[in-house]
Structures are given as C-alpha cells and as structure tokens.
Design an enzyme around this catalytic site. Structure first.
Site, PDB file in Angstrom:
ATOM      1  N   GLU A  88       2.508 -13.142  -3.515  1.00  0.00           N
ATOM      2  CA  GLU A  88       2.939 -13.148  -2.102  1.00  0.00           C
ATOM      3  C   GLU A  88       4.415 -13.593  -2.356  1.00  0.00           C
ATOM      4  O   GLU A  88       4.560 -14.773  -2.461  1.00  0.00           O
ATOM      5  CB  GLU A  88       2.249 -13.545  -1.323  1.00  0.00           C
ATOM      6  CG  GLU A  88       2.741 -13.768   0.330  1.00  0.00           C
ATOM      7  CD  GLU A  88       3.150 -12.330   0.820  1.00  0.00           C
ATOM      8  OE1 GLU A  88       2.114 -11.333   0.905  1.00  0.00           O
ATOM      9  OE2 GLU A  88       3.989 -11.991   0.995  1.00  0.00           O
ATOM     10  N   ASP A 115       7.663 -11.911  -6.395  1.00  0.00           N
ATOM     11  CA  ASP A 115       7.536 -10.357  -6.161  1.00  0.00           C
ATOM     12  C   ASP A 115       6.119  -9.923  -7.563  1.00  0.00           C
ATOM     13  O   ASP A 115       6.525 -10.421  -8.305  1.00  0.00           O
ATOM     14  CB  ASP A 115       8.831  -9.759  -6.843  1.00  0.00           C
ATOM     15  CG  ASP A 115       8.756  -8.271  -6.680  1.00  0.00           C
ATOM     16  OD1 ASP A 115       7.913  -7.591  -6.864  1.00  0.00           O
ATOM     17  OD2 ASP A 115      10.099  -7.732  -6.150  1.00  0.00           O
ATOM     18  N   ASP A 137       3.253  -2.618   2.801  1.00  0.00           N
ATOM     19  CA  ASP A 137       4.702  -2.264   3.603  1.00  0.00           C
ATOM     20  C   ASP A 137       4.568  -0.773   3.455  1.00  0.00           C
ATOM     21  O   ASP A 137       4.977  -0.281   2.356  1.00  0.00           O
ATOM     22  CB  ASP A 137       5.838  -3.067   3.399  1.00  0.00           C
ATOM     23  CG  ASP A 137       5.589  -4.397   3.627  1.00  0.00           C
ATOM     24  OD1 ASP A 137       5.115  -4.880   4.664  1.00  0.00           O
ATOM     25  OD2 ASP A 137       6.130  -5.266   2.849  1.00  0.00           O
ATOM     26  N   LYS A 141      10.855   5.564   6.018  1.00  0.00           N
ATOM     27  CA  LYS A 141      12.180   6.340   5.716  1.00  0.00           C
ATOM     28  C   LYS A 141      12.469   7.001   4.477  1.00  0.00           C
ATOM     29  O   LYS A 141      11.909   6.100   3.410  1.00  0.00           O
ATOM     30  CB  LYS A 141      13.325   5.471   6.309  1.00  0.00           C
ATOM     31  CG  LYS A 141      13.236   5.183   7.788  1.00  0.00           C
ATOM     32  CD  LYS A 141      14.578   4.558   8.304  1.00  0.00           C
ATOM     33  CE  LYS A 141      14.254   3.978   9.868  1.00  0.00           C
ATOM     34  NZ  LYS A 141      15.113   2.889  10.164  1.00  0.00           N
ATOM     35  N   ASP A 173      -3.217   1.793   7.487  1.00  0.00           N
ATOM     36  CA  ASP A 173      -3.485   2.343   8.593  1.00  0.00           C
ATOM     37  C   ASP A 173      -2.465   3.394   8.896  1.00  0.00           C
ATOM     38  O   ASP A 173      -2.441   3.910  10.264  1.00  0.00           O
ATOM     39  CB  ASP A 173      -3.480   1.186   9.919  1.00  0.00           C
ATOM     40  CG  ASP A 173      -2.027   0.540   9.839  1.00  0.00           C
ATOM     41  OD1 ASP A 173      -1.489   0.522   8.700  1.00  0.00           O
ATOM     42  OD2 ASP A 173      -1.662   0.127  10.797  1.00  0.00           O
ATOM     43  N   ARG A 207      -4.999 -10.440   9.052  1.00  0.00           N
ATOM     44  CA  ARG A 207      -4.216 -10.570  10.256  1.00  0.00           C
ATOM     45  C   ARG A 207      -3.513  -9.173  10.603  1.00  0.00           C
ATOM     46  O   ARG A 207      -3.545  -8.987  11.477  1.00  0.00           O
ATOM     47  CB  ARG A 207      -3.044 -11.435   9.855  1.00  0.00           C
ATOM     48  CG  ARG A 207      -3.038 -12.637  10.756  1.00  0.00           C
ATOM     49  CD  ARG A 207      -2.458 -14.207  10.340  1.00  0.00           C
ATOM     50  NE  ARG A 207      -1.210 -13.662   9.691  1.00  0.00           N
ATOM     51  CZ  ARG A 207      -0.147 -14.024   9.923  1.00  0.00           C
ATOM     52  NH1 ARG A 207       0.305 -14.957  10.900  1.00  0.00           N
ATOM     53  NH2 ARG A 207       0.849 -13.768   8.882  1.00  0.00           N
TER      54      ARG A 207
END
Ligand SMILES: C[S@@+](CC[C@H](N)C(=O)[O-])C[C@H]1O[C@@H](n2cnc3c(N)ncnc32)[C@H](O)[C@@H]1O
Length: 228
Positions: A88, A115, A137, A141, A173, A207
């Site tokens: 992370e 990374d 993430d 776009k 999601d 979370r």
C-alpha cells in the site's frame, strides 16, 4: 546497477497529519515487518527476494492496495500458517495497518509501503499462492486508462509472480470495471472460477466497501485461477 523504471504514481501517498501513535508504529515497527525491502532503492539491482528464508517456507499470499488493512489482518488471523504481504503506497493506510497488527497480535503479515509494481520487480516467479485486489481505483476517464490495474502493466507481472493454480480475488462496485476485469484477467493467463454478488465466506468488509454499500453501489466478487 539496474536503472529504476520511470514510474509515475497518481494515487494519494499522504493524507492527514498522523497521530503520534501511528508515527511511532511507522518509526518502530515497519522495518521489522518488511518482506525484505522498504523502497526500491534498498535493492537497486532488483535481486529477487528470498521468500523461503524470510518466511520459513510457508505459503505466501499478497494483498494489493490494502487501504486501512482490515481485510489483511482478518485473513492473517484466520490463516496463521500463511504469510501475507500487504502492499500500500498511502502511508496513512500503512500506519493504520500497523496499529491493527499491534492490536490483533498477528505475526504473519509483511508490509511493503509502496507501489506494487516495484514489489512485483523483486518477487520470484511463481512465489505467491493467493492474491487479493479489493476495490482497485477505477480511473474511469479514458485518458487515465494507463493508470488502471486492469492493463498489461500490472497483469503481466501479477501473472508471473502467481504460482500455477493460485487464486486471484477481485472485488469492485463499478460495473464497467467488472466488464474490464472479466476481459483483462483471463487475457493474461487466468481462468474465471466464480463471479458472485454475495461476499466470499471468509470475507470481512473493508472501509471502502462499507462506503460503497452506504451509497447504494453493488459489490461484484470475482475469483480467478492462474493457469499453468
Ligand atoms: C479504492 S482504495 C481500496 C482500499 C481497500 N482495498 C479497501 O477495500 O478499503 C484503492 C487502494 O489501492 C491503493 N493503490 C493504488 N495504486 C496502487 C499501486 N500501484 N500499488 C499498491 N496499491 C495501490 C490505493 O492507495 C488505495 O488504498
């Protein structure tokens, strides 16, 4: 000396000022929990990590982008015979994980605070028996397509480090991300084993997932297996 690949990282690496407790965890605990490096500069020649020596030959799993670390600690506590490397780059997340490791008393987690592409560089081929990618993430776009995990830059090295038969779990999601995952992952040497709308039995909500559920988004859980 091997040149460091030029990599841009676009996510957040720092957030709010850390509490003293978290600063102390970073200062005192991180080095001992490292899988063998804390930054790529620790291993400029990119010599593969000696995981059998580091982890006593136990199976090694990997969680990519563990966020606050709730799933990572849960899996470590439920699977004491396995070593799990959590990766992370967001240092506040790393500090939260260190706090959770301390509170839970688990001793089978290693932490790479950077990374995952830099970690992939030094993981031996076929060394990872299971990998988790929870709510990557989305970078929706089109001009950010290169930042998504679901492209060759990430999936090729992932396929290299996973052992034949290794399980790779992905949850998202974002409907477009589901479609992208179902195309890209099998295109890199994996077979789809299951896609479900209920969590895995050994799951604990993260979370990010709790926020997604509050906002009415629907998680989609996918399980792949590395061919080989
Ligand atoms: C949407 S958050 C999800 C966090 C966590 N998995 C959860 O479910 O709560 C995505 C996470 O991936 C991490 N991330 C983004 N790019 C990464 C990379 N190249 N290597 C490792 N982690 C990365 C981010 O820092 C962030 O914590």
């Amino acid at each position: 000396m091997v040149d460091k690949p030029r990599r841009n990282f676009y996510g957040r690496q720092h957030g709010k000022t850390l509490r003293n407790r978290h600063k102390e965890f970073l200062a005192n605990d991180l080095a001992a929990l490292s899988p063998g490096l804390i930054s790529p500069q620790d291993n400029p020649e990119r010599v593969p990590l000696d995981l059998p020596t580091r982890f006593g030959g136990r199976p090694v799993w990997l969680e990519i982008g563990f966020g606050g670390g709730e799933h990572l600690v849960h899996q470590a506590a439920s699977n004491p015979d396995v070593e799990i490397i959590g990766c992370e780059p967001f240092i506040n997340g790393v500090a939260m994980l260190l706090g959770k490791i301390h509170d839970a008393g688990v001793d089978n987690i290693a932490v790479y605070p950077g990374d995952v592409r830099d970690l992939f560089d030094v993981l031996p081929a076929g060394s990872i028996k299971r990998a988790f990618l929870l709510y990557p993430d989305p970078w929706p776009k089109q001009r950010h397509v290169g930042r998504r995990f679901m492209n060759q830059t990430y999936l090729e090295p992932l396929a290299r480090v996973l052992a034949p038969g290794a399980v790779f779990r992905v949850v998202t999601d974002i409907p477009e991300y589901v479609q992208r995952t179902l195309v890209q992952v099998p295109g890199h040497g994996f077979e789809l084993i299951a896609q479900i709308s209920a969590p895995w039995e050994d799951w604990v909500s993260t979370r990010y997932e709790r926020k997604a559920l509050r906002e009415g988004r629907v998680p989609h859980y996918m399980t792949f297996q590395r061919l080989g």
